[in-house]
Design a protein around this motif. Structure first.
Motif, PDB file in Angstrom:
ATOM      1  N   PRO A  92       1.246  -1.198  -0.180  1.00 13.05           N
ATOM      2  CA  PRO A  92      -0.045  -0.086   0.398  1.00 13.05           C
ATOM      3  C   PRO A  92       0.911   1.626   0.182  1.00 13.05           C
ATOM      4  O   PRO A  92       0.341   2.584  -0.498  1.00 13.05           O
ATOM      5  CB  PRO A  92      -0.512  -0.042   1.665  1.00 13.05           C
ATOM      6  CG  PRO A  92      -0.877  -1.732   1.591  1.00 13.05           C
ATOM      7  CD  PRO A  92       0.391  -2.637   0.973  1.00 13.05           C
ATOM      8  N   THR A  93       2.096   1.241   1.124  1.00  8.35           N
ATOM      9  CA  THR A  93       2.804   2.750   0.613  1.00  8.35           C
ATOM     10  C   THR A  93       3.535   2.450  -0.560  1.00  8.35           C
ATOM     11  O   THR A  93       3.614   3.698  -1.279  1.00  8.35           O
ATOM     12  CB  THR A  93       4.026   1.996   1.933  1.00  8.35           C
ATOM     13  OG1 THR A  93       3.060   2.096   2.863  1.00  8.35           O
ATOM     14  CG2 THR A  93       4.557   3.748   1.909  1.00  8.35           C
TER      15      THR A  93
ATOM     16  N   SER B 106       0.782   4.539  -2.984  1.00 11.28           N
ATOM     17  CA  SER B 106       0.473   5.484  -2.788  1.00 11.28           C
ATOM     18  C   SER B 106       1.719   6.026  -3.596  1.00 11.28           C
ATOM     19  O   SER B 106       1.499   7.036  -3.825  1.00 11.28           O
ATOM     20  CB  SER B 106       0.525   5.764  -1.037  1.00 11.28           C
ATOM     21  OG  SER B 106       0.063   6.845  -0.783  1.00 11.28           O
ATOM     22  N   GLU B 107       2.761   6.254  -3.343  1.00 10.23           N
ATOM     23  CA  GLU B 107       3.952   6.307  -3.602  1.00 10.23           C
ATOM     24  C   GLU B 107       3.952   6.879  -5.505  1.00 10.23           C
ATOM     25  O   GLU B 107       4.161   7.145  -6.207  1.00 10.23           O
ATOM     26  CB  GLU B 107       5.168   5.846  -2.942  1.00 10.23           C
ATOM     27  CG  GLU B 107       5.932   6.389  -2.332  1.00 10.23           C
ATOM     28  CD  GLU B 107       6.937   5.422  -1.649  1.00 10.23           C
ATOM     29  OE1 GLU B 107       8.252   5.365  -3.006  1.00 10.23           O
ATOM     30  OE2 GLU B 107       7.806   6.078  -0.558  1.00 10.23           O
TER      31      GLU B 107
ATOM     32  N   LYS C 167       1.214   6.174  -7.506  1.00 13.78           N
ATOM     33  CA  LYS C 167       0.103   7.664  -7.599  1.00 13.78           C
ATOM     34  C   LYS C 167       0.568   8.043  -8.247  1.00 13.78           C
ATOM     35  O   LYS C 167       0.085   9.267  -8.267  1.00 13.78           O
ATOM     36  CB  LYS C 167      -1.183   6.986  -6.860  1.00 13.78           C
ATOM     37  CG  LYS C 167      -1.674   6.049  -7.047  1.00 13.78           C
ATOM     38  CD  LYS C 167      -3.327   5.682  -6.488  1.00 13.78           C
ATOM     39  CE  LYS C 167      -3.792   3.976  -6.310  1.00 13.78           C
ATOM     40  NZ  LYS C 167      -4.979   3.833  -5.826  1.00 13.78           N
ATOM     41  N   MET C 168       1.158   8.713  -7.055  1.00 19.85           N
ATOM     42  CA  MET C 168       1.663  11.029  -6.876  1.00 19.85           C
ATOM     43  C   MET C 168       2.422  10.617  -7.220  1.00 19.85           C
ATOM     44  O   MET C 168       2.812  12.049  -8.238  1.00 19.85           O
ATOM     45  CB  MET C 168       2.187  10.937  -5.148  1.00 19.85           C
ATOM     46  CG  MET C 168       2.035  12.276  -4.690  1.00 19.85           C
ATOM     47  SD  MET C 168       2.546  12.244  -3.214  1.00 19.85           S
ATOM     48  CE  MET C 168       2.932  11.382  -1.747  1.00 19.85           C
TER      49      MET C 168
END
Length: 173
Positions: free
Chosen positions: A46-47, A50-51, A53-54
């Motif tokens: 998940p981390t 998130s990275e 996607k950003m």
């Protein structure tokens, strides 16, 4: 027959994998293409998602969508054990900060096939230092998409022998 691996691919590769022919862009793009063309999977926690996607480029966004469609992504949920190791075994505040930012890469690699692709040689160096105290991470292979471009492509396509310099091990003086 070549083994198929789940590779933890850092968001710095997603960010720099544009369509330019600059060595950073082309090396990062080549790594992503090597993973998919050789039938390997991406391991994403998940981390890391998130990275991605950003920070991902347009190429990386399309690549990830294609990998998900082909069911070549392993969505994993590792335990966060590396952060405690960092706090307990590193003393330099700068090293603690560097390692803490990428601890999820080590956690993800430990529950997948122990392969990280990242262009962050500074983080790799800190984890190599941490491996003096915690031998468990010495089995992780860490490839740089730019400087290790040819070797990682050969490894992913032929499962060749991996020399010690690619592992997260203490540096010899």
């Amino acid at each position: 027959m070549v083994n198929k691996y789940s590779v933890v691919i850092d968001a710095d590769i997603a960010r720099s994998s544009g369509i330019a022919e600059h060595p950073v862009s082309s090396g990062s793009r080549a790594l992503l293409e090597s993973v998919s063309n050789s039938g390997h999977k991406a391991a994403i926690c998940p981390t890391l998602m998130s990275e991605w996607k950003m920070h991902r480029s347009l190429f990386a966004r399309k690549w990830l969508a294609s990998m998900i469609a082909k069911k070549q992504v392993n969505f994993i949920k590792p335990q966060s054990t590396t952060t405690d190791l960092i706090k307990n075994h590193l003393e330099n505040a700068k090293y603690i900060s560097i390692a803490s930012k990428d601890a999820h890469l080590i956690d993800a690699a430990m529950i997948s096939d122990k392969i990280i692709a990242s262009n962050d040689d500074t983080a790799r160096g800190v984890f190599c230092e941490l491996s003096e105290c915690y031998r468990g991470i010495r089995t992780i292979k860490w490839f740089n998409a730019i400087t290790d471009r040819e070797f990682v492509s050969n490894f992913l396509s032929s499962d060749c022998f991996v020399p010690e310099k690619y592992y997260v091990v203490p540096t010899k003086v």
